[in-house]
Design a protein around this motif. Sequence first.
Motif, mmCIF file in Angstrom:
data_model
loop_
_atom_site.group_PDB
_atom_site.id
_atom_site.type_symbol
_atom_site.label_atom_id
_atom_site.label_comp_id
_atom_site.label_asym_id
_atom_site.label_seq_id
_atom_site.Cartn_x
_atom_site.Cartn_y
_atom_site.Cartn_z
ATOM 1 N N ARG A 1 0.742 -1.256 0.152
ATOM 2 C CA ARG A 1 -0.128 -0.043 0.121
ATOM 3 C C ARG A 1 0.743 1.326 0.083
ATOM 4 N NH1 ARG A 1 -4.908 -1.476 4.128
ATOM 5 N NH2 ARG A 1 -5.694 -3.221 3.054
ATOM 6 N N ALA A 2 2.020 1.109 0.695
ATOM 7 C CA ALA A 2 2.819 2.365 0.793
ATOM 8 C C ALA A 2 3.449 2.837 -0.562
ATOM 9 C CB ALA A 2 4.002 2.240 1.774
ATOM 10 N N PHE A 3 3.810 1.738 -1.221
ATOM 11 C CA PHE A 3 4.367 1.848 -2.505
ATOM 12 C C PHE A 3 3.410 2.197 -3.918
ATOM 13 C CE2 PHE A 3 8.199 -0.896 -0.797
ATOM 14 C CZ PHE A 3 8.895 0.377 -0.504
ATOM 15 N N TYR A 4 2.287 1.429 -3.791
ATOM 16 C CA TYR A 4 1.407 1.284 -4.897
ATOM 17 C C TYR A 4 -0.149 1.866 -4.412
ATOM 18 C CZ TYR A 4 5.122 -1.418 -6.473
ATOM 19 O OH TYR A 4 6.402 -2.063 -6.606
ATOM 20 N N GLY A 5 -0.357 2.339 -3.405
ATOM 21 C CA GLY A 5 -1.494 2.674 -2.811
ATOM 22 C C GLY A 5 -2.151 4.168 -3.158
ATOM 23 N N GLY A 6 -1.140 4.891 -3.929
ATOM 24 C CA GLY A 6 -1.441 6.193 -4.447
ATOM 25 C C GLY A 6 -1.561 7.133 -3.262
ATOM 26 N N LEU A 7 -0.672 7.048 -2.543
ATOM 27 C CA LEU A 7 -0.742 8.002 -1.243
ATOM 28 C C LEU A 7 -0.084 9.178 -1.472
ATOM 29 C CD1 LEU A 7 0.138 5.287 1.378
ATOM 30 C CD2 LEU A 7 -2.247 6.012 0.800
ATOM 31 N N LYS A 8 -0.449 10.187 -0.671
ATOM 32 C CA LYS A 8 0.308 11.574 -0.731
ATOM 33 C C LYS A 8 1.005 11.584 0.789
ATOM 34 C CE LYS A 8 -2.344 14.241 -3.883
ATOM 35 N NZ LYS A 8 -3.086 15.328 -4.376
ATOM 36 N N ILE A 9 2.029 11.521 0.668
ATOM 37 C CA ILE A 9 2.968 11.548 2.043
ATOM 38 C C ILE A 9 3.600 12.746 2.149
ATOM 39 C CG2 ILE A 9 4.769 10.387 3.230
ATOM 40 C CD1 ILE A 9 4.304 7.988 1.464
ATOM 41 N N LYS A 10 3.225 13.638 3.123
ATOM 42 C CA LYS A 10 3.793 14.705 3.547
ATOM 43 C C LYS A 10 5.031 14.845 4.388
ATOM 44 C CE LYS A 10 2.763 19.602 4.670
ATOM 45 N NZ LYS A 10 1.750 20.738 5.081
ATOM 46 N N THR A 11 6.287 14.877 4.191
ATOM 47 C CA THR A 11 7.221 14.614 5.150
ATOM 48 C C THR A 11 7.796 15.917 5.887
ATOM 49 O OG1 THR A 11 9.173 15.414 3.541
ATOM 50 C CG2 THR A 11 8.051 13.009 3.351
ATOM 51 N N THR A 12 8.503 15.787 6.832
ATOM 52 C CA THR A 12 9.048 16.887 7.606
ATOM 53 C C THR A 12 10.184 17.531 6.971
ATOM 54 O OG1 THR A 12 10.508 15.467 8.832
ATOM 55 C CG2 THR A 12 8.212 15.422 9.655
ATOM 56 N N ILE A 13 10.728 17.097 6.120
ATOM 57 C CA ILE A 13 12.199 17.767 5.519
ATOM 58 C C ILE A 13 11.591 19.073 4.685
ATOM 59 C CG2 ILE A 13 11.683 16.765 3.041
ATOM 60 C CD1 ILE A 13 14.846 16.593 5.040
ATOM 61 N N GLN B 1 10.661 6.010 20.199
ATOM 62 C CA GLN B 1 10.770 7.412 20.409
ATOM 63 C C GLN B 1 11.723 8.190 19.732
ATOM 64 O OE1 GLN B 1 10.483 8.034 24.702
ATOM 65 N NE2 GLN B 1 8.750 6.429 24.935
ATOM 66 N N GLY B 2 12.147 7.632 18.364
ATOM 67 C CA GLY B 2 13.122 8.631 17.797
ATOM 68 C C GLY B 2 12.502 9.729 17.091
ATOM 69 N N PRO B 3 13.046 10.458 16.260
ATOM 70 C CA PRO B 3 12.703 11.678 15.745
ATOM 71 C C PRO B 3 11.508 11.359 14.711
ATOM 72 C CG PRO B 3 15.106 11.659 15.826
ATOM 73 C CD PRO B 3 14.617 10.202 16.128
ATOM 74 N N THR B 4 10.857 12.232 14.086
ATOM 75 C CA THR B 4 9.738 12.076 13.262
ATOM 76 C C THR B 4 9.965 12.412 11.943
ATOM 77 O OG1 THR B 4 8.280 12.407 15.090
ATOM 78 C CG2 THR B 4 7.446 12.683 12.769
ATOM 79 N N GLY B 5 9.613 12.075 10.985
ATOM 80 C CA GLY B 5 9.924 12.311 9.462
ATOM 81 C C GLY B 5 8.625 12.181 8.670
ATOM 82 N N ILE B 6 7.462 12.143 9.319
ATOM 83 C CA ILE B 6 6.082 12.239 8.545
ATOM 84 C C ILE B 6 5.353 13.259 9.220
ATOM 85 C CG2 ILE B 6 4.330 10.771 7.603
ATOM 86 C CD1 ILE B 6 5.941 8.299 8.288
ATOM 87 N N GLN B 7 4.858 14.097 8.278
ATOM 88 C CA GLN B 7 3.790 14.856 8.816
ATOM 89 C C GLN B 7 2.355 14.513 8.650
ATOM 90 O OE1 GLN B 7 3.922 19.159 7.493
ATOM 91 N NE2 GLN B 7 5.650 19.774 8.823
ATOM 92 N N SER B 8 2.056 14.056 7.443
ATOM 93 C CA SER B 8 0.888 13.148 7.124
ATOM 94 C C SER B 8 0.774 12.257 5.968
ATOM 95 C CB SER B 8 -0.288 14.539 6.898
ATOM 96 O OG SER B 8 0.099 14.974 5.674
ATOM 97 N N ILE B 9 -0.032 11.515 6.000
ATOM 98 C CA ILE B 9 -0.150 10.424 5.104
ATOM 99 C C ILE B 9 -1.699 10.467 4.725
ATOM 100 C CG2 ILE B 9 -0.188 7.794 4.294
ATOM 101 C CD1 ILE B 9 1.833 7.521 6.366
#
Length: 826
Positions: free
Chosen positions: A364-376, A578-586
């Motif tokens: 689903r992550a690769f082929y699910g047509g997702l919009k992944i807003k990262t923190t970069i 409890q590491g740093p975060t790299g994703i704002q939203s999926i």
Amino acid sequence: MSDVYVDTQGQDEQSSAPIPFAPPKRRRRWRRDRHDRPPKPRLRKLRLLLILSGLGALAFISTVFGMMMAVASDLPEIENVTQFSKAENSYLYDDAGRPIGVFASPDHAVIDSWSQISQSTVHAVVALEDKRFWTEPGVDIRGIARAFISDIAGGPREGASTIAEQFVKNVLGQENNRTIFEKLREAALAYQLTRRWKRMKILTQYLNTIYFGNGAYGIESAARVYFGKAHSYDAAAGPNQPLGACGDPTPQDPHRPTCASQLQPWESALLAAMIANPTEFDPFLHPQAAETRRNLVLSLMYQQHYITHALYEKGIKEPLPTSADLQQPAEPPAAPYFTSWLRPQIIRAIEHQDHVPASVAEYRAFYGGLKIKTTIDLPLQQAAQQAIDAEFPPGSDGPTASLVAIDNKTGEVRAMVSGDGDWNQSQFNLPADGYRQPGSSFKVFTLAEALRTGEYGPDSIIDSAPQDIPFRVPGIRSVQHFTVRNFGNTYSGPITLQEATDISDNTVFAQVGVHVGTKKIKKIAQQMGIRSPISTNPSMILGGLHTGVSALDMAHAYETLAMGGVKVYNPILGDVHQGPTGIQSITCSSRRCGGSATSVTDHPTFKRVLPAWVATTERTMLEGVVSPGGTAPLAAIPGVVVAGKTGTTTNYADAWFVGWTPQMTTAVWVGYPNSDVPMLTNYNGAPVEGGTFPAIIWNDFMTQALQIIANEQAAAHHGQTSTTTTEESSTGSSDTGTPTDATAAPTTPTTQTTPGNTGNGNGTGTANNGANGTGNGQNTPNGTPQNTTPPGNAGTGGNPGTGSGGNTGGGTPSPGGSGGAGIGGG
């Protein structure tokens, strides 16, 4: 003599008359008749039950048969083309919605010919997954029975059993619906499938629908990802493969074999072993488990006469593929190391959010047509790369650097740079996976624990002199010695802890660390954000660890100080432990998610791990490091509050500067990535220390970063930014509620702060064995008000000491906090 009933009741005991024969009484006869008569009502019930059971069985068989006939029309939808026509790439965006690129996996090449798959792969899969594949009707009756019992009992849902059933499940995407009804539907389709398709076609199509982990979808992709290098395949070469390599046919080489056709028995056995759980049997993450299961498959192949004993013995001795053999997917060039670090976080988030297994989440992550807003932040990422390239130009033979920048208030990674950023040359992620010795930058944890105990403060006096500290190691009878010397063999005599921090005095920190205890230092370092193993030998006080630390963890741990002792993380969208975060939203579009758009959004968790006054005191002390008398004056930014710490290993193989401003915490490491090469003359003929290249790179990046942040905030204030997702649901929690920042808010390099109003705290504190001291609560601008009340430090009597409890305030200044306990004179 015949049996008669004799009645003697009422006979006169004195009578001598003969006893007459009496007829049987009605009661006794009734009993005898009832006993002798057959139980007709019970017989009727049994007959009725048998009839009903037969009718029920007939109805069940008819229902199943009817279902099998009804679902026959679904067979055309099971072709592979249906599965791939539904696939749609997912895309990555930065924190402002700027596109980064496709969230890519290795190619998902599909092969259509039975001859393009090695027979060893066929044998391995059949031996492990379904040894009766060639003769069974495609249905496992016992599996259906297990599913029925488990469904009725509310137990775990059962998976598919035969290869035909597994293929149907994969194509229909019913991983989440494992009820008895779905099992019956799968069984019906599998039954029909085995009667309409040849077994070779079923197995070929099945191997094309399996997810093997690491982005490998289908057997050909798996062969390239895990064993491509063993067969001369080069993912980066595309169609221009070297002579003799496997891969896609081209006009120049129309007979090039597929990689799947070249698999050896031990290679096929590993891929078959991974079908059940690609994550658990990943040869890179869990090599021991992967090897054990691979050898099990080889054993089954031998037992079922697919391979000889000699080939079995050879196969179990073959090494597993290593991470160096992995044909990595292409990463977006804008931030390749960040996106490679981000991949498992995205998959875990989907696995948690959708309640699906890892293999389904990866697809689903690769082929699910997702919009992944990262923190970069792409401008910050570019600024970080420029800062490193300015000191270490791409292609140079000298040392290199890694950099991680984290937003203080959210725990979100804003920049991550590894060397010159050339992913094609090296896929090793220095900032996330490069565990290097931290040197004196690890002293911040010793300092935090020392302050927390209340036995030490900035003005505590400790003797700076060579140390030979005895200690014991469990299991060793003899006493060991911790010998400590300063850099340059220079000593200051009795100095304050503040002065020792400014100049990074080893002998002073060794004494403090031994006194407070290495186990407590380890605990506080882990609580603040260090996730790699931490040893408790005395040398750890000065950063001598069995396992090093990553720049990512160091930035995260220092961020905890920048946040006033509050650790910021997200248990769902962030890194593990409890590491740093790299994703704002999926976000999943309404078309892909059943008619309604869904989104999971970062809402950080705030967890206090240090008292606020400890973090505030340490921040003030670490500001001295960048002062003219400290070890990193080159990191100072005029008009901006900067706190941090340098680190240099004894052999000059690792150099660090980790520091923060009110907005962001950044860690910079400098060294040779592949070995511990001493950098004795690399800084203008002098050794590379934390205050040289690391501090310069940090300053260069942060100066640009603060201006970029100011510009972005101004643009946001005027409504010039846009996002790419619609938030409908969120994830995250707070252990402590909304934290109060112990730092100032964003400040650009060109803005001079204005002193805050002095509060009227006028607190008092008592030093041990000393006179009372007084302190004033102080407000500083541009932050959230927060009281700080450190305890007094040990004194020796004499003149009154003074202490101050600082508040960091913002907006409207608030009253000052309680004054800190005084430091006794003497």
